[in-house]
Design an enzyme around this catalytic site. Structure first.
Site, PDB file in Angstrom:
ATOM      1  N   HIS A 250       7.222 -95.167  49.713  1.00 46.21           N
ATOM      2  CA  HIS A 250       6.308 -94.964  49.343  1.00 46.21           C
ATOM      3  C   HIS A 250       6.475 -93.426  50.253  1.00 46.21           C
ATOM      4  O   HIS A 250       6.780 -93.563  50.781  1.00 46.21           O
ATOM      5  CB  HIS A 250       5.192 -94.967  50.065  1.00 46.21           C
ATOM      6  CG  HIS A 250       3.654 -94.172  49.222  1.00 46.21           C
ATOM      7  ND1 HIS A 250       3.022 -94.526  48.411  1.00 46.21           N
ATOM      8  CD2 HIS A 250       3.890 -92.922  50.068  1.00 46.21           C
ATOM      9  CE1 HIS A 250       1.980 -93.111  48.629  1.00 46.21           C
ATOM     10  NE2 HIS A 250       2.366 -92.636  49.335  1.00 46.21           N
TER      11      HIS A 250
ATOM     12  N   HIS B 186       7.327 -95.803  42.419  1.00 45.22           N
ATOM     13  CA  HIS B 186       6.713 -94.865  41.539  1.00 45.22           C
ATOM     14  C   HIS B 186       7.186 -94.033  41.784  1.00 45.22           C
ATOM     15  O   HIS B 186       6.567 -92.634  42.121  1.00 45.22           O
ATOM     16  CB  HIS B 186       5.292 -94.727  42.188  1.00 45.22           C
ATOM     17  CG  HIS B 186       4.801 -94.388  43.518  1.00 45.22           C
ATOM     18  ND1 HIS B 186       4.919 -93.817  43.957  1.00 45.22           N
ATOM     19  CD2 HIS B 186       3.870 -95.736  44.182  1.00 45.22           C
ATOM     20  CE1 HIS B 186       4.676 -93.800  45.851  1.00 45.22           C
ATOM     21  NE2 HIS B 186       3.456 -94.703  45.522  1.00 45.22           N
TER      22      HIS B 186
ATOM     23  N   ASN C 179      -2.043 -91.818  43.006  1.00 47.42           N
ATOM     24  CA  ASN C 179      -0.406 -90.887  44.572  1.00 47.42           C
ATOM     25  C   ASN C 179       0.640 -91.249  44.386  1.00 47.42           C
ATOM     26  O   ASN C 179       1.076 -92.012  44.181  1.00 47.42           O
ATOM     27  CB  ASN C 179      -1.033 -90.997  45.844  1.00 47.42           C
ATOM     28  CG  ASN C 179      -0.579 -89.946  46.537  1.00 47.42           C
ATOM     29  OD1 ASN C 179       0.231 -89.217  46.054  1.00 47.42           O
ATOM     30  ND2 ASN C 179      -0.567 -90.693  47.896  1.00 47.42           N
TER      31      ASN C 179
ATOM     32  N   HIS D 243     -10.058-100.088  42.143  1.00 45.66           N
ATOM     33  CA  HIS D 243     -11.165 -99.566  42.894  1.00 45.66           C
ATOM     34  C   HIS D 243     -12.429 -99.975  41.914  1.00 45.66           C
ATOM     35  O   HIS D 243     -12.768 -99.665  41.506  1.00 45.66           O
ATOM     36  CB  HIS D 243     -11.461 -98.305  43.588  1.00 45.66           C
ATOM     37  CG  HIS D 243      -9.916 -97.314  44.256  1.00 45.66           C
ATOM     38  ND1 HIS D 243      -9.720 -97.769  45.003  1.00 45.66           N
ATOM     39  CD2 HIS D 243      -8.492 -97.155  43.276  1.00 45.66           C
ATOM     40  CE1 HIS D 243      -8.103 -97.789  45.426  1.00 45.66           C
ATOM     41  NE2 HIS D 243      -7.292 -96.604  44.782  1.00 45.66           N
TER      42      HIS D 243
ATOM     43  N   ARG E 266      -5.742-106.196  47.509  1.00 42.21           N
ATOM     44  CA  ARG E 266      -6.489-105.754  48.682  1.00 42.21           C
ATOM     45  C   ARG E 266      -6.824-106.991  48.846  1.00 42.21           C
ATOM     46  O   ARG E 266      -8.302-106.823  49.662  1.00 42.21           O
ATOM     47  CB  ARG E 266      -7.983-105.552  47.522  1.00 42.21           C
ATOM     48  CG  ARG E 266      -7.131-104.410  45.871  1.00 42.21           C
ATOM     49  CD  ARG E 266      -6.336-102.577  47.331  1.00 42.21           C
ATOM     50  NE  ARG E 266      -6.241-101.851  46.367  1.00 42.21           N
ATOM     51  CZ  ARG E 266      -5.869-101.047  46.786  1.00 42.21           C
ATOM     52  NH1 ARG E 266      -5.618-100.811  47.143  1.00 42.21           N
ATOM     53  NH2 ARG E 266      -6.208 -99.783  45.579  1.00 42.21           N
TER      54      ARG E 266
ATOM     55  N   ASP F  40       2.083 -99.899  40.114  1.00 44.51           N
ATOM     56  CA  ASP F  40       1.258 -99.589  41.493  1.00 44.51           C
ATOM     57  C   ASP F  40      -0.468 -99.730  40.791  1.00 44.51           C
ATOM     58  O   ASP F  40      -0.709 -99.054  41.262  1.00 44.51           O
ATOM     59  CB  ASP F  40       1.773 -98.179  41.166  1.00 44.51           C
ATOM     60  CG  ASP F  40       0.794 -97.326  43.044  1.00 44.51           C
ATOM     61  OD1 ASP F  40       0.797 -98.677  43.614  1.00 44.51           O
ATOM     62  OD2 ASP F  40       1.112 -96.418  42.729  1.00 44.51           O
TER      63      ASP F  40
ATOM     64  N   HIS G 288      -1.414-104.115  43.850  1.00 45.06           N
ATOM     65  CA  HIS G 288      -2.207-103.638  45.437  1.00 45.06           C
ATOM     66  C   HIS G 288      -3.229-105.288  44.791  1.00 45.06           C
ATOM     67  O   HIS G 288      -4.392-104.787  43.864  1.00 45.06           O
ATOM     68  CB  HIS G 288      -3.304-102.446  45.131  1.00 45.06           C
ATOM     69  CG  HIS G 288      -0.997-101.711  45.697  1.00 45.06           C
ATOM     70  ND1 HIS G 288      -1.822-101.114  46.928  1.00 45.06           N
ATOM     71  CD2 HIS G 288      -1.061-100.746  45.100  1.00 45.06           C
ATOM     72  CE1 HIS G 288      -0.602-100.468  47.580  1.00 45.06           C
ATOM     73  NE2 HIS G 288      -0.353-100.183  46.171  1.00 45.06           N
TER      74      HIS G 288
END
Length: 426
Positions: free
Chosen positions: A179, A232, A278, A309, A64, A305, A62
């Protein structure tokens, strides 16, 4: 630009060879792999006592970008990737806005060429806005170079709509990156459903949350004869179902992340949001099954993954913290330390799970192999370098990792993309 790598132990799973060789790169390509290459190269790197492997390919990151660049962007994500030896990444589409049109795929891919030191493959979403109501421009995104589609961050819960999306993907030779999470079973869960979650006062997530959708997606992929890649994986039954699906001839591949093959729910000692991801950390039985799946080849690839953040989103306590951890800068060292050194995987299998097989999953015939004519994507890995993971040294904007302070052995020394050195250890 000509670059000569001398005296490295070349690990090449594509040919199942391991030998001390020299590697010569000219322009963007590998032009020679042999003993004692004599040439006047513009730069020579002595790789003695190091492994020379095809550049790693991370099937699940990710970045972002666009819209959430306070967490990460194409530049910082790319820098984190090459520091970890990753020369190609597959970027998930749950950005802001969601990547659900040809124009959005083209925009990210175009910017990545100038902003990111690693190669970026931008996936497209299965549904518009990832709202699960209407299919996105799947065929058009495919022609724009998205390689696959994903609703990552959630599952498309309308099975009929999802099957139609899978059909379009199959018709356009795209991979469906799944996912697997049945939202109707989550019920506010944030950690694995066990005694540890009860001790911490956290709502649990059962294995069935993942397993139900794994089963559904495998069945649908078999019906449409499409290519399914399970993201994942975290449960022992996911491994079992992937094995059975492969034996049945269904075109399914799967990945596992370092945090899922290393940590268990018992490693969550206190209310720390850096252990929240997750799917969640599972039990020892699940971890052992994932490791065995990697060893046997039932699990095809190691991915991260990578989910950065801000500190504010992680320090609010486990229950409220955002899901996800970063992983690009630590994946190679963790894999070598936790799987290769104990003998779970050989160094050849590490290169296979992190480079060759991901290239095959994506259909990238120019990567995952160190041979004349192949792209000059190479990582030089020092297996003797010992260190301690320090989140303060990350180049990613995200510092959210449960591995801060963990001792590791093995480190990326040099990363080369298209014949150019894009990262070199100080």
């Amino acid at each position: 630009m000509s670059l000569l790598i001398k005296n490295g132990k070349v690990i090449n799973p594509a040919t199942n060879t391991e030998d001390v060789l020299d590697v010569l790169l000219e322009g963007e390509k590998v032009v020679a792999v042999a003993k004692n290459i004599e040439t006047e190269a513009e730069r020579v790197i002595d790789a003695s006592d190091c492994y020379v492997m095809p550049g790693f390919i991370d099937l699940h990151v990710h970045f972002r970008d666009p819209g959430l660049t306070y967490k990460e962007d194409l530049r910082t994500g790319g820098m984190a990737a090459v520091k970890g030896g990753v020369t190609t990444v597959v970027a998930m589409p749950n950005t802001k806005p969601v990547i659900d049109t040809r124009e959005k795929v083209e925009a990210v891919n175009a910017r990545a060429l100038s902003e990111s030191p690693t190669k970026v493959i931008q996936l497209g979403a299965v549904t518009k806005g990832q709202e699960g109501k209407e299919l996105s421009e799947i065929a058009a995104m495919g022609s724009a170079g998205c390689f696959g589609i994903s609703e990552d961050g959630k599952s498309v819960m309308d099975s009929g709509l999802y099957k139609e999306g899978m059909k379009v993907a199959a018709a356009n030779d795209l991979v469906v990156f799944a996912h697997c999470e049945d939202i109707n079973l989550v019920k506010g869960g944030v950690a694995n459903a066990d005694e540890n979650a009860k001790r911490l006062g956290l709502k649990g997530i059962t294995n069935s949350v993942e397993d139900v959708i794994v089963a559904r997606d495998i069945i649908l992929a078999g019906e449409v004869k499409g290519k399914l890649h399970l993201c994942h994986c975290s449960t022992k039954d996911s491994v079992r179902m992937v094995k059975e699906a492969k034996e049945a001839g269904i075109r399914v591949t799967a990945e596992v992340c370092p945090h899922h093959f290393i940590l268990t729910t018992d490693d969550i000692k206190e209310d720390d949001g850096n252990f929240k991801m997750n799917p969640p950390l599972r039990t020892k039985a699940d971890v052992l099954a994932l490791r065995e799946g990697l060893k046997s080849g039932v699990i095809d690839a190691i991915a991260t993954d990578h989910a950065p953040h801000s500190e504010e989103e992680k320090k609010v306590g486990f229950a409220k913290a955002a899901f996800g951890i970063v992983g690009l800068e630590t994946s190679a060292a963790l894999t070598y330390t936790e799987l290769v050194l104990p003998g779970v995987l050989s160094i050849m299998q590490m290169a296979e799970r992190m480079s060759v097989t991901p290239a095959k999953i994506l259909g990238l015939s120019d990567r995952g192999n160190i041979a004349p004519g192949m792209n000059g994507d190479v990582v030089i890995f020092d297996p003797e370098k010992e260190g301690v993971i320090d989140k303060n040294n990350f180049v990613s904007k995200g510092k959210n990792t449960p591995f801060d302070g963990r001792k590791v052995k093995g480190e990326v020394r040099v990363t080369i993309v298209d014949g150019n050195v894009v990262y070199e250890r100080e």
